[in-house]
Write a protein that holds these residues in place. Structure first.
Motif, PDB file in Angstrom:
ATOM      1  N   MET A   1     -11.127  -1.860  10.855  1.00 50.87           N
ATOM      2  CA  MET A   1      -9.168  -1.486  10.842  1.00 50.87           C
ATOM      3  C   MET A   1      -8.679  -1.702  12.117  1.00 50.87           C
ATOM      4  SD  MET A   1      -7.916   2.217   9.774  1.00 50.87           S
ATOM      5  CE  MET A   1      -7.934   2.439  11.005  1.00 50.87           C
ATOM      6  N   VAL A   2      -8.123  -2.191  11.764  1.00 48.18           N
ATOM      7  CA  VAL A   2      -6.826  -2.862  12.889  1.00 48.18           C
ATOM      8  C   VAL A   2      -5.634  -2.394  13.292  1.00 48.18           C
ATOM      9  CG1 VAL A   2      -5.461  -4.332  14.512  1.00 48.18           C
ATOM     10  CG2 VAL A   2      -8.314  -5.556  13.322  1.00 48.18           C
ATOM     11  N   PRO A   3      -5.422  -1.386  14.130  1.00 44.13           N
ATOM     12  CA  PRO A   3      -4.105   0.109  13.968  1.00 44.13           C
ATOM     13  C   PRO A   3      -2.776  -1.236  15.110  1.00 44.13           C
ATOM     14  CG  PRO A   3      -5.429   0.641  15.945  1.00 44.13           C
ATOM     15  CD  PRO A   3      -6.272  -0.596  14.915  1.00 44.13           C
ATOM     16  N   LEU A   4      -1.671  -1.225  14.332  1.00 42.47           N
ATOM     17  CA  LEU A   4      -0.391  -1.069  14.869  1.00 42.47           C
ATOM     18  C   LEU A   4       0.649  -0.985  14.849  1.00 42.47           C
ATOM     19  CD1 LEU A   4       0.989  -4.100  15.377  1.00 42.47           C
ATOM     20  CD2 LEU A   4       1.949  -4.003  13.433  1.00 42.47           C
ATOM     21  N   LEU A   5       0.769  -0.027  15.903  1.00 39.76           N
ATOM     22  CA  LEU A   5       1.635   0.734  16.719  1.00 39.76           C
ATOM     23  C   LEU A   5       3.423   0.052  16.065  1.00 39.76           C
ATOM     24  CD1 LEU A   5      -1.054   2.208  18.084  1.00 39.76           C
ATOM     25  CD2 LEU A   5       0.939   3.726  18.128  1.00 39.76           C
ATOM     26  N   HIS A   6       3.968   0.686  15.323  1.00 35.29           N
ATOM     27  CA  HIS A   6       5.776   0.187  15.562  1.00 35.29           C
ATOM     28  C   HIS A   6       6.872   0.806  15.553  1.00 35.29           C
ATOM     29  CE1 HIS A   6       6.521   1.447  11.329  1.00 35.29           C
ATOM     30  NE2 HIS A   6       5.123   1.535  11.527  1.00 35.29           N
ATOM     31  N   ARG A   7       8.325   0.371  16.070  1.00 34.44           N
ATOM     32  CA  ARG A   7       9.037   1.136  15.991  1.00 34.44           C
ATOM     33  C   ARG A   7       9.515   1.797  14.276  1.00 34.44           C
ATOM     34  NH1 ARG A   7      15.526  -0.429  17.404  1.00 34.44           N
ATOM     35  NH2 ARG A   7      16.389   0.377  15.889  1.00 34.44           N
ATOM     36  N   GLY A   8       9.764   2.512  13.843  1.00 36.81           N
ATOM     37  CA  GLY A   8       9.663   3.070  12.861  1.00 36.81           C
ATOM     38  C   GLY A   8      11.584   3.632  12.265  1.00 36.81           C
ATOM     39  N   GLY A   9      11.727   4.074  10.900  1.00 37.36           N
ATOM     40  CA  GLY A   9      13.379   3.797  10.877  1.00 37.36           C
ATOM     41  C   GLY A   9      13.398   3.540   9.511  1.00 37.36           C
ATOM     42  N   PRO A  10      13.991   3.651   8.648  1.00 37.84           N
ATOM     43  CA  PRO A  10      15.794   4.137   9.324  1.00 37.84           C
ATOM     44  C   PRO A  10      16.031   5.606   9.329  1.00 37.84           C
ATOM     45  CG  PRO A  10      16.453   2.996   6.935  1.00 37.84           C
ATOM     46  CD  PRO A  10      14.579   3.676   7.621  1.00 37.84           C
ATOM     47  N   VAL A  23      -2.498  -0.351   9.705  1.00 30.20           N
ATOM     48  CA  VAL A  23      -3.035  -0.283   9.673  1.00 30.20           C
ATOM     49  C   VAL A  23      -3.013  -1.845   8.385  1.00 30.20           C
ATOM     50  CG1 VAL A  23      -3.835   1.558  10.111  1.00 30.20           C
ATOM     51  CG2 VAL A  23      -4.278   1.100   8.336  1.00 30.20           C
ATOM     52  N   SER A  24      -4.482  -2.868   9.016  1.00 30.06           N
ATOM     53  CA  SER A  24      -5.357  -3.591   8.504  1.00 30.06           C
ATOM     54  C   SER A  24      -6.728  -3.792   8.504  1.00 30.06           C
ATOM     55  CB  SER A  24      -3.672  -4.990   8.706  1.00 30.06           C
ATOM     56  OG  SER A  24      -4.589  -5.901   8.621  1.00 30.06           O
ATOM     57  N   ASP A  25      -6.875  -4.765   7.846  1.00 24.45           N
ATOM     58  CA  ASP A  25      -8.291  -5.058   7.652  1.00 24.45           C
ATOM     59  C   ASP A  25      -8.639  -6.681   8.256  1.00 24.45           C
ATOM     60  OD1 ASP A  25      -9.667  -2.690   6.958  1.00 24.45           O
ATOM     61  OD2 ASP A  25      -9.288  -2.681   4.931  1.00 24.45           O
ATOM     62  N   ASP A  26      -7.228  -6.628   8.128  1.00 22.64           N
ATOM     63  CA  ASP A  26      -7.515  -8.532   7.966  1.00 22.64           C
ATOM     64  C   ASP A  26      -6.540  -9.169   9.005  1.00 22.64           C
ATOM     65  OD1 ASP A  26      -5.449  -8.956   6.583  1.00 22.64           O
ATOM     66  OD2 ASP A  26      -6.203  -9.189   4.806  1.00 22.64           O
ATOM     67  N   LEU A  27      -5.583  -8.466   9.238  1.00 18.47           N
ATOM     68  CA  LEU A  27      -4.751  -9.088  10.090  1.00 18.47           C
ATOM     69  C   LEU A  27      -3.647 -10.290   9.103  1.00 18.47           C
ATOM     70  CD1 LEU A  27      -6.642  -9.804  13.525  1.00 18.47           C
ATOM     71  CD2 LEU A  27      -5.319  -8.144  13.315  1.00 18.47           C
ATOM     72  N   VAL A  28      -3.653  -9.914   8.230  1.00 17.29           N
ATOM     73  CA  VAL A  28      -2.576 -10.446   7.389  1.00 17.29           C
ATOM     74  C   VAL A  28      -1.796  -9.558   5.879  1.00 17.29           C
ATOM     75  CG1 VAL A  28      -2.182 -12.237   5.301  1.00 17.29           C
ATOM     76  CG2 VAL A  28      -3.954 -12.168   6.915  1.00 17.29           C
ATOM     77  N   SER A  29      -2.509  -8.908   5.525  1.00 16.29           N
ATOM     78  CA  SER A  29      -2.025  -7.026   5.227  1.00 16.29           C
ATOM     79  C   SER A  29      -1.978  -6.208   6.169  1.00 16.29           C
ATOM     80  CB  SER A  29      -2.653  -7.145   3.610  1.00 16.29           C
ATOM     81  OG  SER A  29      -2.965  -8.286   3.055  1.00 16.29           O
ATOM     82  N   TRP A  30      -0.432  -5.665   6.541  1.00 17.23           N
ATOM     83  CA  TRP A  30      -0.651  -4.537   6.941  1.00 17.23           C
ATOM     84  C   TRP A  30      -0.207  -3.324   5.694  1.00 17.23           C
ATOM     85  CZ3 TRP A  30      -2.083  -4.144  11.805  1.00 17.23           C
ATOM     86  CH2 TRP A  30      -2.480  -4.906  11.885  1.00 17.23           C
ATOM     87  N   HIS A  31      -1.069  -1.640   5.897  1.00 20.64           N
ATOM     88  CA  HIS A  31      -0.331  -0.745   5.398  1.00 20.64           C
ATOM     89  C   HIS A  31       0.175   0.311   6.087  1.00 20.64           C
ATOM     90  CE1 HIS A  31      -2.498  -2.700   2.046  1.00 20.64           C
ATOM     91  NE2 HIS A  31      -3.347  -3.031   2.438  1.00 20.64           N
ATOM     92  N   ARG A  32       1.493   1.233   5.629  1.00 19.57           N
ATOM     93  CA  ARG A  32       1.841   1.955   6.613  1.00 19.57           C
ATOM     94  C   ARG A  32       1.048   3.877   6.837  1.00 19.57           C
ATOM     95  NH1 ARG A  32       7.497   5.271   5.517  1.00 19.57           N
ATOM     96  NH2 ARG A  32       7.156   7.010   7.212  1.00 19.57           N
ATOM     97  N   HIS A  33      -0.146   4.142   7.539  1.00 22.95           N
ATOM     98  CA  HIS A  33      -0.272   4.588   7.807  1.00 22.95           C
ATOM     99  C   HIS A  33      -0.081   6.210   7.292  1.00 22.95           C
ATOM    100  CE1 HIS A  33      -4.016   7.207   8.484  1.00 22.95           C
ATOM    101  NE2 HIS A  33      -3.461   7.798   9.256  1.00 22.95           N
ATOM    102  N   GLY A  34      -0.488   7.446   6.350  1.00 21.93           N
ATOM    103  CA  GLY A  34       0.547   8.166   6.547  1.00 21.93           C
ATOM    104  C   GLY A  34       2.178   8.346   6.414  1.00 21.93           C
ATOM    105  N   THR A  35       2.763   9.185   5.969  1.00 18.21           N
ATOM    106  CA  THR A  35       3.850   9.579   5.981  1.00 18.21           C
ATOM    107  C   THR A  35       5.023   9.597   6.648  1.00 18.21           C
ATOM    108  OG1 THR A  35       3.904  11.446   4.653  1.00 18.21           O
ATOM    109  CG2 THR A  35       3.379  10.034   2.811  1.00 18.21           C
TER     110      THR A  35
END
Length: 232
Positions: A1-10, A23-35
């Protein structure tokens, strides 16, 4: 699993900035972690949304790196302190984590030094010298990219000692290693002749010289450009 931290909003039309995690398992499809946002500005040290002071609640551009001594992770954030003249409250926000999932907001790693905000911060060790890079798009400053030397990548940073990097169009640059030839600076071309370009540049070889700061150079050749002291 690869994490990506980003600016959130709105929130409030995107004026309140937070840091999120995907987070992503393949660096192509990304899914939000938590709510919920992963990291938010703590009013103990940082300015919250106050339209009378600034047009947004600055808390963005996370730069995450491993602690040099192996003690978890550090996050640098574009932030503003909650005291001082409103136009110059920009600071380097700071948070720490043992696992990239649970973060504790810390006091800023710099004091206000006249900048409204310190965008896209990054730290690296170039030619043995720990450096902080940040950008500013102030209408009152012609320089955009700034460099601060320090004693460690974990700070603190004396932003009042910032020197501009001499490039008229570069913005949001990143220091990247150039194999065995040293370091390069890569970013996007901002405005050229009044028109926005937005192109990613080729890596510009750079080196650090104590007397001149971070300079552009051709490997094995003389310095091409040099930064200068910031005007007080």
């Amino acid at each position: 699993m690869v994490p990506l931290l980003h600016r959130g909003g709105p929130r409030r039309a995107g004026l309140v900035q937070r840091i999120g995690l995907a987070v992503s398992d393949d660096l192509v499809s990304w899914h939000r972690h938590g709510t919920d946002p992963l990291v938010e500005a703590d009013p103990t040290w940082y300015e919250l949304l106050d339209p009378t002071a600034w047009y947004e609640q600055a808390w963005r551009d996370p730069w995450v790196f491993a602690d040099p001594d192996g003690d978890g992770w550090h996050m640098l954030v574009t932030a503003r302190t909650n005291t001082g003249p409103a136009a110059g409250r920009g600071v380097i926000g700071h948070a720490t984590s043992p696992d990239l999932l649970h973060w504790t907001v810390r006091p800023p790693l710099s004091a206000p030094a006249g900048f409204g905000h310190l965008e896209v911060p990054q730290v690296a060790v170039v030619d043995g010298q720990p450096l902080l890079l940040f950008c500013t798009n102030s209408d009152t400053l012609t320089d955009r990219v700034w460099v601060v030397p320090g004693s460690s990548v974990t700070g603190p940073w004396d932003v009042s000692a910032a020197r501009p990097f001499a490039h008229p169009h570069l913005y949001a640059p990143r220091l990247v290693p150039l194999d065995d030839t040293g370091w390069g600076l890569i970013g996007f071309l901002n405005y050229v002749d009044g028109a926005f370009v937005g192109e990613i540049t080729d890596p510009l070889p750079v080196a650090y010289h104590p007397a001149a700061g971070l300079v552009a150079h051709a490997p094995g050749r003389a310095v091409l450009t040099a930064s200068t002291e910031r005007e007080p």
